[in-house]
Design a protein around this motif. Sequence first.
Motif, mmCIF file in Angstrom:
data_model
loop_
_atom_site.group_PDB
_atom_site.id
_atom_site.type_symbol
_atom_site.label_atom_id
_atom_site.label_comp_id
_atom_site.label_asym_id
_atom_site.label_seq_id
_atom_site.Cartn_x
_atom_site.Cartn_y
_atom_site.Cartn_z
ATOM 1 N N CYS A 47 0.820 -1.215 0.000
ATOM 2 C CA CYS A 47 0.000 0.000 0.000
ATOM 3 C C CYS A 47 0.853 1.265 0.000
ATOM 4 O O CYS A 47 0.530 2.266 0.656
ATOM 5 C CB CYS A 47 -0.959 0.008 1.199
ATOM 6 N N ALA A 48 1.942 1.214 -0.740
ATOM 7 C CA ALA A 48 2.817 2.374 -0.815
ATOM 8 C C ALA A 48 2.133 3.528 -1.524
ATOM 9 O O ALA A 48 1.393 3.328 -2.489
ATOM 10 C CB ALA A 48 4.105 2.009 -1.549
ATOM 11 N N GLN A 49 2.364 4.743 -1.033
ATOM 12 C CA GLN A 49 1.831 5.928 -1.675
ATOM 13 C C GLN A 49 2.506 6.119 -3.026
ATOM 14 O O GLN A 49 3.722 5.989 -3.143
ATOM 15 C CB GLN A 49 2.102 7.145 -0.792
ATOM 16 N N PRO A 50 1.748 6.413 -4.080
ATOM 17 C CA PRO A 50 2.383 6.684 -5.381
ATOM 18 C C PRO A 50 3.372 7.841 -5.254
ATOM 19 O O PRO A 50 3.106 8.832 -4.567
ATOM 20 C CB PRO A 50 1.199 7.056 -6.280
ATOM 21 N N SER A 51 4.506 7.699 -5.924
ATOM 22 C CA SER A 51 5.541 8.710 -5.782
ATOM 23 C C SER A 51 6.294 8.921 -7.085
ATOM 24 O O SER A 51 6.945 8.000 -7.589
ATOM 25 C CB SER A 51 6.535 8.309 -4.681
ATOM 26 N N ALA A 52 6.240 10.144 -7.587
ATOM 27 C CA ALA A 52 7.037 10.482 -8.768
ATOM 28 C C ALA A 52 8.519 10.493 -8.426
ATOM 29 O O ALA A 52 9.368 10.254 -9.287
ATOM 30 C CB ALA A 52 6.613 11.843 -9.311
ATOM 31 N N LEU A 53 8.851 10.757 -7.163
ATOM 32 C CA LEU A 53 10.255 10.790 -6.751
ATOM 33 C C LEU A 53 10.882 9.403 -6.823
ATOM 34 O O LEU A 53 12.084 9.273 -7.122
ATOM 35 C CB LEU A 53 10.374 11.336 -5.328
ATOM 36 N N LEU A 54 10.095 8.374 -6.537
ATOM 37 C CA LEU A 54 10.613 7.004 -6.585
ATOM 38 C C LEU A 54 10.399 6.355 -7.946
ATOM 39 O O LEU A 54 11.241 5.590 -8.412
ATOM 40 C CB LEU A 54 9.951 6.153 -5.505
ATOM 41 N N SER A 55 9.276 6.656 -8.586
ATOM 42 C CA SER A 55 8.952 5.965 -9.842
ATOM 43 C C SER A 55 9.933 6.314 -10.963
ATOM 44 O O SER A 55 10.125 5.521 -11.892
ATOM 45 C CB SER A 55 7.522 6.316 -10.276
ATOM 46 N N GLN A 56 10.562 7.474 -10.879
ATOM 47 C CA GLN A 56 11.505 7.848 -11.934
ATOM 48 C C GLN A 56 12.848 7.135 -11.805
ATOM 49 O O GLN A 56 13.679 7.208 -12.703
ATOM 50 C CB GLN A 56 11.735 9.363 -11.903
ATOM 51 N N ASP A 281 0.386 15.637 -1.469
ATOM 52 C CA ASP A 281 -0.042 16.549 -2.536
ATOM 53 C C ASP A 281 0.918 16.431 -3.721
ATOM 54 O O ASP A 281 2.023 16.983 -3.702
ATOM 55 C CB ASP A 281 -0.055 17.975 -1.986
ATOM 56 N N ALA A 282 0.497 15.728 -4.760
ATOM 57 C CA ALA A 282 1.374 15.470 -5.902
ATOM 58 C C ALA A 282 1.823 16.759 -6.585
ATOM 59 O O ALA A 282 2.994 16.897 -6.980
ATOM 60 C CB ALA A 282 0.660 14.564 -6.912
ATOM 61 N N ALA A 283 0.919 17.723 -6.716
ATOM 62 C CA ALA A 283 1.274 18.983 -7.375
ATOM 63 C C ALA A 283 2.305 19.755 -6.561
ATOM 64 O O ALA A 283 3.277 20.298 -7.106
ATOM 65 C CB ALA A 283 0.021 19.831 -7.591
ATOM 66 N N LEU A 284 2.097 19.814 -5.252
ATOM 67 C CA LEU A 284 3.037 20.533 -4.387
ATOM 68 C C LEU A 284 4.390 19.830 -4.360
ATOM 69 O O LEU A 284 5.444 20.486 -4.417
ATOM 70 C CB LEU A 284 2.470 20.630 -2.968
ATOM 71 N N LEU A 285 4.384 18.510 -4.298
ATOM 72 C CA LEU A 285 5.628 17.749 -4.307
ATOM 73 C C LEU A 285 6.403 17.977 -5.598
ATOM 74 O O LEU A 285 7.627 18.101 -5.592
ATOM 75 C CB LEU A 285 5.330 16.263 -4.125
ATOM 76 N N SER A 286 5.675 18.056 -6.701
ATOM 77 C CA SER A 286 6.327 18.306 -7.981
ATOM 78 C C SER A 286 6.931 19.703 -8.022
ATOM 79 O O SER A 286 8.065 19.902 -8.465
ATOM 80 C CB SER A 286 5.324 18.139 -9.121
ATOM 81 N N GLY A 290 10.122 17.613 -7.066
ATOM 82 C CA GLY A 290 10.312 16.856 -8.305
ATOM 83 C C GLY A 290 10.818 17.668 -9.474
ATOM 84 O O GLY A 290 11.722 17.241 -10.203
ATOM 85 N N SER A 291 10.273 18.866 -9.650
ATOM 86 C CA SER A 291 10.660 19.681 -10.805
ATOM 87 C C SER A 291 12.071 20.230 -10.691
ATOM 88 O O SER A 291 12.648 20.695 -11.685
ATOM 89 C CB SER A 291 9.676 20.850 -10.969
ATOM 90 N N ARG A 292 12.645 20.163 -9.507
ATOM 91 C CA ARG A 292 13.977 20.728 -9.284
ATOM 92 C C ARG A 292 15.085 19.675 -9.291
ATOM 93 O O ARG A 292 16.263 20.003 -9.149
ATOM 94 C CB ARG A 292 13.993 21.494 -7.957
ATOM 95 N N ILE A 293 14.715 18.404 -9.422
ATOM 96 C CA ILE A 293 15.725 17.348 -9.472
ATOM 97 C C ILE A 293 16.478 17.437 -10.799
ATOM 98 O O ILE A 293 15.873 17.592 -11.855
ATOM 99 C CB ILE A 293 15.064 15.969 -9.318
ATOM 100 N N ARG A 294 17.800 17.344 -10.739
ATOM 101 C CA ARG A 294 18.595 17.466 -11.952
ATOM 102 C C ARG A 294 19.495 16.243 -12.130
ATOM 103 O O ARG A 294 19.963 15.654 -11.150
ATOM 104 C CB ARG A 294 19.468 18.723 -11.892
#
Length: 630
Positions: A47-56, A281-286, A290-294
């Motif tokens: 039941c892990a929370q969906p995460s753009a930080l991990l999925s990438q 909050d996916a939008a806030l996390l991004s 997320g948007s600042r990861i390089r």
Amino acid sequence: MWHALVLASALLASGCASLSETQRAEVSRIIDTERPTALDCDAADHCAQPSALLSQVKADDPQHHALIIDAGQDALMARIHLIRAARERVDLQTYIFDEDDAGRLVLRELIAAAHRGVKVRLLMDQLTAMKSARTLAALAGVHANFEAKVYNPVFNKGNLSYTDFAMATLCCFRRLNQRMHTKLLLIDGKVGITGGRNYQDDYYDWDAEYNFRDRDVMLSGPVTAEMAANFDAFWQSQRSVSVADLRDVAWVLRNEGVPALSTRPYDHPDRAHEMQQASNDAALLSERLGSRIRPVEGVSFVADLPQKHKRDESAAREVVAPSTHVLYGLIDSAQEEVLLQTPYLVLSDTAQELFESMQERAQPPRVVISTNSLAATDAFMVYALSHKYKRRYLRRFGFEIYEYKPHPQASPIDLVATRSLLTPEESSEREEALSLLRQKRREAWNSSARREYLVQRRLLFGSRGSPIPLEKAGVRIGLHAKSMVVDDAVGVIGTHNFDPRGDHYNTESAVIIRDRAFAAELAASIRGDIAPANSWVVAPRTRTPILPGLNYSLLKISEQLPLFDLWPLRYATSYEFVPGPQCPLPLRIGDPRFYDCYRAVGDFPEVDIGPKWFGTRVLTAFGAGLAPIL
């Protein structure tokens, strides 16, 4: 005398005794009986929370990605989000884990992850591992998926009393002084966070009196395997002891069973709820993360091993304690500039020799130091030692020193989150109270009014206020980031304070990234901290009032004294930039126009310490003899 030593030895022997096999078996039985094993989730991903930080993060992807985390609120949000997103395991290693709001919030997230099926390992240094043996006992049996250990438990206890500290100082100071300063959060072996932050309110903008301006780096890529290996080395070390095997924790378990973990409400429930919501909050996390990861190149993780603390020093120091060896090597490689940020400007002999040799080059690199002022520091005594050697730092090492202000105008601190902001009426009342407090302080030095003064100061500044009074009230900010940029090409974020403790006593770690874009971003962050709005610059005085040559000679003699340094007329002082038509931009010390554009603000600006000569004498009365414990 002999009898006293025998008695002390007997007490010490009894205090260091570990659990007997019978006691250990009894504790194990209690935990096995009472510790829950049921899961709250039967899904394959727990039941892990969906995460753009991990999925990438893709398996076997050779590309590293990095994110500099300056803001405390972002740092806490990233941690909570990643713990919720973990599918397999969470490894957390830290020096401090408090039981305040931030500590409780993270701990409850770790326990929730264990209950849904994630393997959680928590490793804390004994010196600051929770506040009570009852909390550690609760963790011993909180869930079968949750394991907690304490590193280097002197006297085999989870918590040391004042008597324990005194005894440990007398009998085994060397071991007491060896601490695990390493900090790491690793999620599923894929994403790691390391840097200066511990688990306490003041690292995440949640303290109403004092908060740290700190920095972390979040990292993914092959280097996380090195992070995992280093964590495992500490976890498996003989110095890492399961909380159930600690004497004070075992006593609680044997007499009370596994206690319930505290359900104490948060001091600011609304703030905790906001953070819990933000972490979903996916939008806030991004936007914030997320948007600042390089993508970055040339990434390495340099970390000391527990063997750094072994009495046998036969192993090569660069193998068991590579952090100091590698970081000083980077500094020595500089050709143009070293931009160094440390909260405590106290240098080991090795570091002093290094900087002195660099200054002897035909074209020495510029060395810019960002550190704390007295008004901003959380370590009064450490600053005293730094103050003692200002002349040496400026003259012999060529440092350009910028000291952080306690109330910086532009810092990544969320003042709203501190819950310290006042209405105009409250602010006026507070300033009036502060004015009265100053008057009482002046009256208190030689009268019975001192007790009243101390009580009122505590009410105004709080129990965690400045170790000395400041001229202005309000939440205070202190620098805690440990970072470096070399020649605008190499960026370093870690736990090492570039001080004797990091060199010899603490285990440390650092992420080194040889990537110009990353280095530029890190340099911009540090340069923001040394901007005039946020820091004073330390520079030589324009003149001394009495025989400058004689004063300088006496200052050098006083500086060499092993303990006391009482000469009051110091070589350098603090300066504030005064912009104007002729001074549009800040200048470096040494610029011919420097003293036209800067005004002296005293040795200890914004510190309400009384007469300058008294403050100087108090602050410099402690010298090099304190370096080993600082």
